[in-house]
Design a protein around this motif. Structure first.
Motif: not given
Length: 288
Positions: A72-77, A116-120, A236-237, A273-274
């Motif tokens: 995967l190019p990205f995944a959140g958890h 922790l939080a990542f920038a969407a 974002q939506w 941020w998520i």
């Protein structure tokens, strides 16, 4: 075959075994993509990650993220769980934020107290879904088409399609038809045709939304316990169209006996941020 430092981290929960686990190999140097994929398949988890030295000068580490059958190019958890493991193992960021390098580029991760939080990451595709997609999704979810009150593409690496139902109770009552939703995968979803569902949540807890995520798995349709990438795209939506406030908490995993909590915030600069808590469940070494 060398022993490598390893952690299994439960993400979007402070209580072990109530979130979404990820396997983190903290030293992936020398491993081929085939070896990473084979190990990921063996874990029987939704994702495994491999920490590598960064290639970009601004990154603190590079992360490769695999799910069963593909990278995967990205995944959140996996992003939050891997950062938690890296920091716990002594990692130190170059600047105020941790910067992860992965398939979508650089992802910023910040510390929010014990979370922790990542920038969407930017959406690759947004906007409303086609009528034909909506008809299939409604039929696959077993709800009237009129009960889909809002919808959008939510593609930020994974090709999520988001639909909003009338309320959280309807979301929790869903019994999807795998055969119908599998047809959606073939025509319009990639990779593997994932469908995200969010509905407004009411009740005495702190959650504004209930989220579920369905996608084709190895033995038919699967459901993800708690999904960072989907929640990032949904935020974002939903925030962008005024369907959600600029700060809220979403619940996910309820239908699976989990208690995932995803903290969402749009900051003063407009960045979303998520975030969530993480708990290390296994800490040791693994042979890969």
């Amino acid at each position: 075959m060398p022993q490598r430092p390893f952690k299994q981290v439960d993400v979007f929960t402070a209580v072990p075994y109530l979130g979404n686990p990820v396997a983190v190999v903290l030293d992936g140097r020398g491993l081929t993509a085939e070896q990473m994929q084979s190990f990921t398949n063996w874990t029987n988890l939704s994702e495994a990650t491999f920490v590598l030295p960064p290639e970009h000068p601004d990154a603190d580490y590079k992360l490769r993220i695999f799910c069963p059958g593909r990278e995967l190019p990205f995944a959140g958890h996996p992003t939050l769980g891997s950062c938690h493991a890296w920091l716990e193992a002594g990692g130190r960021p170059k600047a105020g934020h941790v910067v992860q390098e992965c398939g979508v580029g650089l992802v910023k991760i910040r510390r929010d107290g014990d979370r922790l939080a990542f920038a969407a990451p930017p959406l690759r595709k947004g906007g409303p879904l086609a009528d034909a997609d909506l008809d299939l999704i409604a039929r696959g979810l077993g709800v009237p088409r009129s009960d889909i009150v809002a919808h959008a593409w939510c593609d930020n690496g994974p090709n999520w399609r988001g639909v909003m139902l009338r309320d959280a109770a309807q979301v929790l009552a869903l019994r999807p038809d795998a055969a119908v939703l599998a047809g959606l995968d073939v025509g319009v979803v990639g990779p593997r045709g994932k469908v995200g569902v969010v509905g407004a949540r009411s009740g005495a807890d702190d959650c504004a939304f209930e989220v579920r995520a369905f996608f084709p798995g190895n033995n038919g349709m699967a459901e993800d316990p708690v999904t960072g990438s989907l929640n990032a795209a949904l935020a974002q939506w939903l925030i962008g169209t005024g369907l959600a406030p600029e700060r809220y908490v979403a619940a996910q995993g309820t239908a699976l006996g989990r208690a995932g909590r995803v903290h969402v915030e749009r900051d003063a600069a407009g960045e979303i941020w998520i975030g969530g808590a993480s708990a290390t469940c296994i800490d040791g070494r693994v042979q890969v």
